[in-house]
Write a protein that holds these residues in place. Structure first.
Motif, PDB file in Angstrom:
ATOM      1  N   VAL A  90      -1.805   0.676  -4.089  1.00 21.72           N
ATOM      2  CA  VAL A  90      -2.717   0.790  -2.948  1.00 21.72           C
ATOM      3  C   VAL A  90      -2.624  -0.466  -2.081  1.00 21.72           C
ATOM      4  O   VAL A  90      -2.529  -0.390  -0.847  1.00 21.72           O
ATOM      5  CB  VAL A  90      -4.163   1.025  -3.429  1.00 21.72           C
ATOM      6  CG1 VAL A  90      -5.155   0.869  -2.274  1.00 21.72           C
ATOM      7  CG2 VAL A  90      -4.301   2.417  -4.048  1.00 21.72           C
ATOM      8  N   ILE A  91      -2.620  -1.625  -2.721  1.00 23.14           N
ATOM      9  CA  ILE A  91      -2.531  -2.890  -1.990  1.00 23.14           C
ATOM     10  C   ILE A  91      -1.196  -2.995  -1.247  1.00 23.14           C
ATOM     11  O   ILE A  91      -1.139  -3.433  -0.092  1.00 23.14           O
ATOM     12  CB  ILE A  91      -2.726  -4.071  -2.952  1.00 23.14           C
ATOM     13  CG1 ILE A  91      -4.151  -4.064  -3.511  1.00 23.14           C
ATOM     14  CG2 ILE A  91      -2.432  -5.401  -2.258  1.00 23.14           C
ATOM     15  CD1 ILE A  91      -4.367  -5.007  -4.676  1.00 23.14           C
ATOM     16  N   ASP A  92      -0.108  -2.562  -1.883  1.00 25.97           N
ATOM     17  CA  ASP A  92       1.198  -2.597  -1.235  1.00 25.97           C
ATOM     18  C   ASP A  92       1.214  -1.738   0.031  1.00 25.97           C
ATOM     19  O   ASP A  92       1.769  -2.137   1.062  1.00 25.97           O
ATOM     20  CB  ASP A  92       2.280  -2.109  -2.195  1.00 25.97           C
ATOM     21  CG  ASP A  92       2.559  -3.083  -3.329  1.00 25.97           C
ATOM     22  OD1 ASP A  92       2.196  -4.269  -3.198  1.00 25.97           O
ATOM     23  OD2 ASP A  92       3.127  -2.656  -4.352  1.00 25.97           O
ATOM     24  N   GLY A  93       0.627  -0.549  -0.054  1.00 25.88           N
ATOM     25  CA  GLY A  93       0.559   0.312   1.120  1.00 25.88           C
ATOM     26  C   GLY A  93      -0.274  -0.298   2.227  1.00 25.88           C
ATOM     27  O   GLY A  93       0.059  -0.188   3.415  1.00 25.88           O
ATOM     28  N   MET A  94      -1.367  -0.959   1.855  1.00 26.44           N
ATOM     29  CA  MET A  94      -2.210  -1.629   2.843  1.00 26.44           C
ATOM     30  C   MET A  94      -1.438  -2.717   3.573  1.00 26.44           C
ATOM     31  O   MET A  94      -1.560  -2.877   4.787  1.00 26.44           O
ATOM     32  CB  MET A  94      -3.441  -2.223   2.164  1.00 26.44           C
ATOM     33  CG  MET A  94      -4.408  -1.204   1.601  1.00 26.44           C
ATOM     34  SD  MET A  94      -5.807  -1.977   0.758  1.00 26.44           S
ATOM     35  CE  MET A  94      -6.663  -2.761   2.146  1.00 26.44           C
ATOM     36  N   MET A  95      -0.641  -3.471   2.830  1.00 25.62           N
ATOM     37  CA  MET A  95       0.132  -4.539   3.450  1.00 25.62           C
ATOM     38  C   MET A  95       1.049  -3.979   4.526  1.00 25.62           C
ATOM     39  O   MET A  95       1.132  -4.527   5.637  1.00 25.62           O
ATOM     40  CB  MET A  95       0.957  -5.275   2.388  1.00 25.62           C
ATOM     41  CG  MET A  95       1.863  -6.360   2.951  1.00 25.62           C
ATOM     42  SD  MET A  95       2.882  -7.181   1.688  1.00 25.62           S
ATOM     43  CE  MET A  95       3.946  -5.823   1.181  1.00 25.62           C
ATOM     44  N   LEU A  96       1.733  -2.881   4.235  1.00 24.01           N
ATOM     45  CA  LEU A  96       2.656  -2.307   5.201  1.00 24.01           C
ATOM     46  C   LEU A  96       1.920  -1.779   6.435  1.00 24.01           C
ATOM     47  O   LEU A  96       2.431  -1.842   7.551  1.00 24.01           O
ATOM     48  CB  LEU A  96       3.465  -1.186   4.548  1.00 24.01           C
ATOM     49  CG  LEU A  96       4.597  -0.584   5.382  1.00 24.01           C
ATOM     50  CD1 LEU A  96       5.601  -1.653   5.792  1.00 24.01           C
ATOM     51  CD2 LEU A  96       5.292   0.528   4.610  1.00 24.01           C
ATOM     52  N   TYR A 108      -2.937 -10.979  -6.362  1.00 21.04           N
ATOM     53  CA  TYR A 108      -1.904 -10.050  -5.884  1.00 21.04           C
ATOM     54  C   TYR A 108      -2.208  -9.615  -4.451  1.00 21.04           C
ATOM     55  O   TYR A 108      -1.323  -9.579  -3.584  1.00 21.04           O
ATOM     56  CB  TYR A 108      -1.855  -8.834  -6.812  1.00 21.04           C
ATOM     57  CG  TYR A 108      -0.727  -7.868  -6.544  1.00 21.04           C
ATOM     58  CD1 TYR A 108       0.518  -8.033  -7.143  1.00 21.04           C
ATOM     59  CD2 TYR A 108      -0.903  -6.775  -5.704  1.00 21.04           C
ATOM     60  CE1 TYR A 108       1.557  -7.146  -6.912  1.00 21.04           C
ATOM     61  CE2 TYR A 108       0.133  -5.876  -5.460  1.00 21.04           C
ATOM     62  CZ  TYR A 108       1.358  -6.066  -6.075  1.00 21.04           C
ATOM     63  OH  TYR A 108       2.391  -5.183  -5.834  1.00 21.04           O
ATOM     64  N   ALA A 109      -3.472  -9.278  -4.195  1.00 14.75           N
ATOM     65  CA  ALA A 109      -3.872  -8.847  -2.858  1.00 14.75           C
ATOM     66  C   ALA A 109      -3.743  -9.983  -1.849  1.00 14.75           C
ATOM     67  O   ALA A 109      -3.247  -9.793  -0.731  1.00 14.75           O
ATOM     68  CB  ALA A 109      -5.309  -8.323  -2.894  1.00 14.75           C
ATOM     69  N   LYS A 110      -4.182 -11.166  -2.234  1.00 18.05           N
ATOM     70  CA  LYS A 110      -4.131 -12.317  -1.324  1.00 18.05           C
ATOM     71  C   LYS A 110      -2.702 -12.607  -0.891  1.00 18.05           C
ATOM     72  O   LYS A 110      -2.440 -12.942   0.280  1.00 18.05           O
ATOM     73  CB  LYS A 110      -4.747 -13.533  -2.011  1.00 18.05           C
ATOM     74  CG  LYS A 110      -4.906 -14.751  -1.115  1.00 18.05           C
ATOM     75  CD  LYS A 110      -5.625 -15.866  -1.874  1.00 18.05           C
ATOM     76  CE  LYS A 110      -5.842 -17.085  -0.980  1.00 18.05           C
ATOM     77  NZ  LYS A 110      -6.552 -18.162  -1.729  1.00 18.05           N
ATOM     78  N   GLN A 111      -1.762 -12.480  -1.818  1.00 12.88           N
ATOM     79  CA  GLN A 111      -0.361 -12.711  -1.493  1.00 12.88           C
ATOM     80  C   GLN A 111       0.172 -11.690  -0.499  1.00 12.88           C
ATOM     81  O   GLN A 111       1.220 -11.903   0.114  1.00 12.88           O
ATOM     82  CB  GLN A 111       0.483 -12.677  -2.773  1.00 12.88           C
ATOM     83  CG  GLN A 111       0.232 -13.861  -3.699  1.00 12.88           C
ATOM     84  CD  GLN A 111       0.873 -13.683  -5.059  1.00 12.88           C
ATOM     85  OE1 GLN A 111       1.242 -12.562  -5.454  1.00 12.88           O
ATOM     86  NE2 GLN A 111       1.022 -14.779  -5.789  1.00 12.88           N
TER      87      GLN A 111
END
Length: 462
Positions: free
Chosen positions: A95-101, A150-153
């Motif tokens: 979920v976090i990876d998708g948010m980053m993109l 992980y999210a902060k990165q």
């Protein structure tokens, strides 16, 4: 090609990208790691696979490019509910990876509810073991801190929600706290259309606002939250209290009388105020987010000027926010547009309370400033997924690609030109493919023919 990246410092992440034909890659960064993350998200969105290449080379079309963009709203969020269904570490990271993109930057984590309390508490060691679905389904302090890291990165903040004083039944499973939870043993009957009546459950329950034990609990759990999470915002719920639970306990009625309260809603004011004071004593820099809708507005719930209100009512009542609470700021999550769990039935096999499935076109048409609320008062918006029917298998499919239109609205300048559906659909389709390439599931949102022949399907007719 030659690539030059320049990033300015906050208050808002700004990056300029220029490219020219060259095989040299250069980067210049000026103290803004989040801006760098956003810049590379933009770059990744530009890179497409070359369909004519046998080696799978990637290309960027229409170079040279110069891109300058920055977020319009500082709060661009998703709400994830792990209290109704426990989510695995890999799911949350995806979920976090998708948010980053998508350049979404706030993960609102709804950790607790009537169903479960799955966060390890160092202050109350036995709590999660009693209140989680399973002893193997508990988020440890170490895991939570790792999620935050992980999210902060990836340029994502995590805001925790400890629902209170309502939606607290799971906490009552821990015996030392059981007497502080009203309606713990109530049933929650439900009619399955004309077929038969079921017991339902779990019932919604609430802390006893007259007991010191309720505030001792909040103090302990907030100590944990402050240790685990870095963000300045903490969400404390503050709505959907079943007032009959309070009316049904004589000691609470006696407390009301002693306090001089004439309305049961004043007990909610009291709980919110006292809990806020507990938080301020622990950390004066923290601010509180509360849910807000017609019910809380009609009840005249009082908020401090620094409190943030997350509106989840119907869009036709957004205008009331500034009328009722001119000294606060708002996050918009109107259920008729941004509740992404709607339209697929309820937890008992009946119809969804919040109407139809929220389609991507309606999400794209949602403009936060269209409701007579000052833009300066709006922090941003958030797509919410309540997880009665959401688990590891389908949570990403609830988000993607429907949230890309919201992400664009919150990032880009306000649209002043007519909607270009062909361009939007091409972007959504490309974004969906990017997610799938990363192993993140993303729904089909149009038929395949129109993915290939977008102009034919969606070009505006004369």
């Amino acid at each position: 090609f030659f690539f030059f990246l320049m990033i300015r410092r906050p208050p808002r992440s700004t990056h300029c990208i220029s490219s020219a034909a060259s095989d040299v890659y250069k980067r210049q960064v000026s103290g803004c790691p989040v801006g760098l993350i956003r810049a590379f998200a933009t770059l990744e969105q530009l890179i497409q696979k070359d369909g004519e290449s046998a080696t799978g080379k990637a290309v960027i079309e229409d170079v040279p490019l110069r891109i300058k963009d920055e977020p319009r709203f500082g709060y661009r969020g998703i709400m994830m509910d792990t209290a109704r269904h426990f989510l695995k570490r890999a799911t949350i990271n995806a979920v976090i990876d998708g948010m980053m993109l998508a350049k979404l930057n706030v993960l609102h984590w709804h950790i607790t509810d009537d169903d479960s309390f799955a966060m390890e508490s160092k202050q109350i060691p036995g709590l999660a073991g009693s209140a989680a679905f399973d002893k193997n389904e508990i988020y440890s302090a170490v895991q939570i801190k790792n999620f935050v890291k992980y999210a902060k990165q990836r340029g994502v903040r995590i805001i925790p929600e400890i629902e209170s004083p309502g939606h607290a039944r799971a906490i009552g499973k821990y015996k030392p706290l059981n007497d502080a939870i009203t309606c713990f043993n109530s049933i929650w009957p439900h009619n399955l259309r004309e077929y038969h009546k079921i017991r339902g459950g779990p019932p919604t329950a609430a802390f006893d606002p007259s007991m010191n034990k309720s505030y001792e609990f909040m103090k302990s759990i907030l100590k944990d939250v402050i240790e685990y999470f870095e963000d300045d915002l903490i969400h404390l719920g503050g709505d959907e209290v079943m007032y009959s639970c309070w009316r049904g306990r004589q000691s609470i009625m006696d407390f009301m009388k002693k306090q001089g309260f004439t309305r049961v809603q004043q007990l909610l004011d009291y709980f919110i105020g006292r809990t806020r004071n507990v938080l301020k004593e622990l950390n004066s820099k923290k601010k509180v987010v509360y849910w807000s809708n017609r019910d809380t507005m009609n009840a005249k719930i009082k908020y401090a000027p620094g409190d943030v209100l997350q509106f989840w009512g119907h869009t036709n009542e957004i205008h009331r926010l500034e009328e009722e609470y001119p000294n606060n700021k708002y996050i918009l999550s109107p259920y008729d547009v941004l509740y992404l769990d709607c339209g697929v039935g309820n937890k008992y096999g009946g119809p969804s309370w919040c109407g139809n499935y929220k389609v991507w076109l309606d999400i794209y048409r949602f403009e936060p400033t269209d409701y007579n609320v000052s833009e300066s008062k709006i922090l941003g918006a958030e797509g919410a997924t309540w997880a009665e029917l959401i688990d590891d298998s389908n949570i990403e499919l609830k988000f993607w690609p429907r949230l890309l239109p919201l992400a664009e609205t919150l990032w880009m300048p306000k649209r002043t030109e007519e909607m270009d559906l062909v361009s939007l659909i091409k972007r959504m389709n490309a974004f969906s493919k990017k997610l799938n390439e990363r192993g993140i599931p993303s729904n089909a949102f149009i038929r395949q023919y129109c993915e290939i022949h977008t102009e034919e399907c969606f070009a505006k007719r004369d």
